[in-house]
Enzyme design. Structure first.
Site, PDB file in Angstrom:
ATOM      1  N   ARG A   1      23.063  27.021 -28.697  1.00 22.16           N
ATOM      2  CA  ARG A   1      24.349  26.324 -28.802  1.00 22.16           C
ATOM      3  C   ARG A   1      24.332  25.319 -29.951  1.00 22.16           C
ATOM      4  NH1 ARG A   1      24.171  29.901 -26.246  1.00 22.16           N
ATOM      5  NH2 ARG A   1      24.750  30.274 -24.086  1.00 22.16           N
TER       6      ARG A   1
ATOM      7  N   SER B   1      31.352  24.735 -19.519  1.00 21.07           N
ATOM      8  CA  SER B   1      30.077  24.079 -19.215  1.00 21.07           C
ATOM      9  C   SER B   1      29.912  22.829 -20.066  1.00 21.07           C
ATOM     10  CB  SER B   1      28.913  25.037 -19.471  1.00 21.07           C
ATOM     11  OG  SER B   1      29.012  26.165 -18.631  1.00 21.07           O
TER      12      SER B   1
ATOM     13  N   GLU C   1      26.854  19.682 -24.083  1.00 18.68           N
ATOM     14  CA  GLU C   1      27.229  20.808 -24.942  1.00 18.68           C
ATOM     15  C   GLU C   1      28.557  20.526 -25.628  1.00 18.68           C
ATOM     16  OE1 GLU C   1      28.351  25.523 -24.379  1.00 18.68           O
ATOM     17  OE2 GLU C   1      26.793  24.660 -23.130  1.00 18.68           O
TER      18      GLU C   1
END
Length: 342
Positions: A162, A236, A338
């Site tokens: 990510r 998320s 994230e």
């Protein structure tokens, strides 16, 4: 081309935070982008795609530019693969469905991920055993300081979990214009991660296709993650933390039910959602389903922070900070966000 002042960004982020941009405009190609950048060369800039992976904690005292570059172009095609150049403003999930319709394989496991194509290399999006970098060829991006278009290869992008150079070193310096990818005409199915096999069995699939895989992923994601058009969220909120095998063994002794999967480098990746679910505020044994006024955690997935209506960006951020502290206290693991904080 119009530049708006003190412009609400509520409809441009999936948390639906009512922050304002000092200046706001949209661009459809690199020439429009150049003109907008000339408007105020020294001002702070923020390139906006689908707004599905950011949290506004305050007003943005600068120029917000919405990327609306569209188009899908075939660069090269053989019997084995097809190379595409895709505008950064294209909707990612719609692009995936387009590829499935053409029977071009490689992105079916990435179905229903919100956001635009331009965000895919920034985040190196991934799901169900597949990461974007596996189909990546190159990116063309406009560099603000250099005032020219630069091409980035796979090596240039420094992809990680990510993560990419666009999310770090070049975060405030470039705008992605288009992304080139290579998709296969003969699929190599990735079914080992999550419950894809189980979902395919439930559906009675016998002659497997990339459409079947996509449908399974869509069903799984829909059952676990809230639709941002119904409950404001950014998916998320935290990354799955990576620990060494030695750290994992110690955690396994203390918490036998801990959820993880082994990486090729020998380390273990822990399920952040499980970690969060095992912790909670003083008033509850778990963060799952927790709500403080309009900021909370989703009832089906503790990893997803939600805005029930009128939560501010600071409300969401403060909740994430409280979650990080409880997980660190219980497991000795520091969760990493994230979602991009603005």
């Amino acid at each position: 081309m119009k530049i708006h002042e003190n412009y609400s960004l509520k409809n441009y982020n999936t948390f639906r935070i009512d922050a304002a941009a000092k200046y706001f405009s949209c661009f459809n190609d690199s020439e429009e982008l150049k003109q907008l950048l000339d408007f105020h060369p020294s001002i702070k800039k923020l390139i906006l795609g689908g707004g599905s992976n950011l949290l506004f904690t305050k007003n943005f005292d600068g120029l917000v530019l919405k990327n609306e570059i569209k188009g899908i172009e075939i660069l090269n095609e053989t019997e084995e693969y097809v190379d595409l150049k895709v505008g950064a403003g294209e909707n990612w999930h719609e692009f995936v469905l387009y590829c499935i319709e053409k029977n071009w394989a490689g992105v079916e496991n990435l179905s229903l991920i919100p956001g635009t194509v331009g965000a895919a290399p920034i985040q190196n999006i991934g799901a169900y055993g597949v990461e974007f970098q596996e189909v990546f060829l190159n990116v063309e991006a406009f560099h603000f300081d250099e005032n020219w278009v630069q091409k980035f290869s796979l090596q240039d992008c420094c992809f990680g979990y990510r993560n990419s150079i666009f999310k770090n070193k070049l975060k405030t310096y470039i705008a992605i214009l288009n992304v080139s990818m290579r998709l296969k005409k003969q699929p190599i199915f990735q079914l080992s991660y999550g419950s894809i096999k189980e979902e395919l069995e439930k559906a009675g699939v016998k002659d497997l296709s990339i459409r079947d895989v996509s449908n399974a992923v869509i069903k799984i994601r829909s059952s676990k993650l809230p639709d941002p058009t119904k409950i404001a969220n950014a998916g998320s909120f935290f990354k799955n933390p990576e620990v060494t095998d030695q750290q994992y063994k110690l955690l396994k002794e203390l918490f036998p039910q801990i959820v993880s999967f082994q990486l090729q480098n020998g380390n273990q990746k822990l399920a952040a959602g499980w970690l969060v679910e095992q912790c909670g505020p003083q008033t509850s044994v778990s963060w799952k389903g927790y709500r403080d006024k309009d900021a909370g955690c989703h009832e089906k997935q503790a990893l997803v922070l939600v805005n029930h209506n009128q939560a501010t960006g600071k409300d969401i951020y403060d909740l994430s900070e409280a979650i990080i502290q409880t997980v660190q206290k219980k497991f000795g693991i520091m969760l990493e966000r994230e979602v991009n904080i603005v």
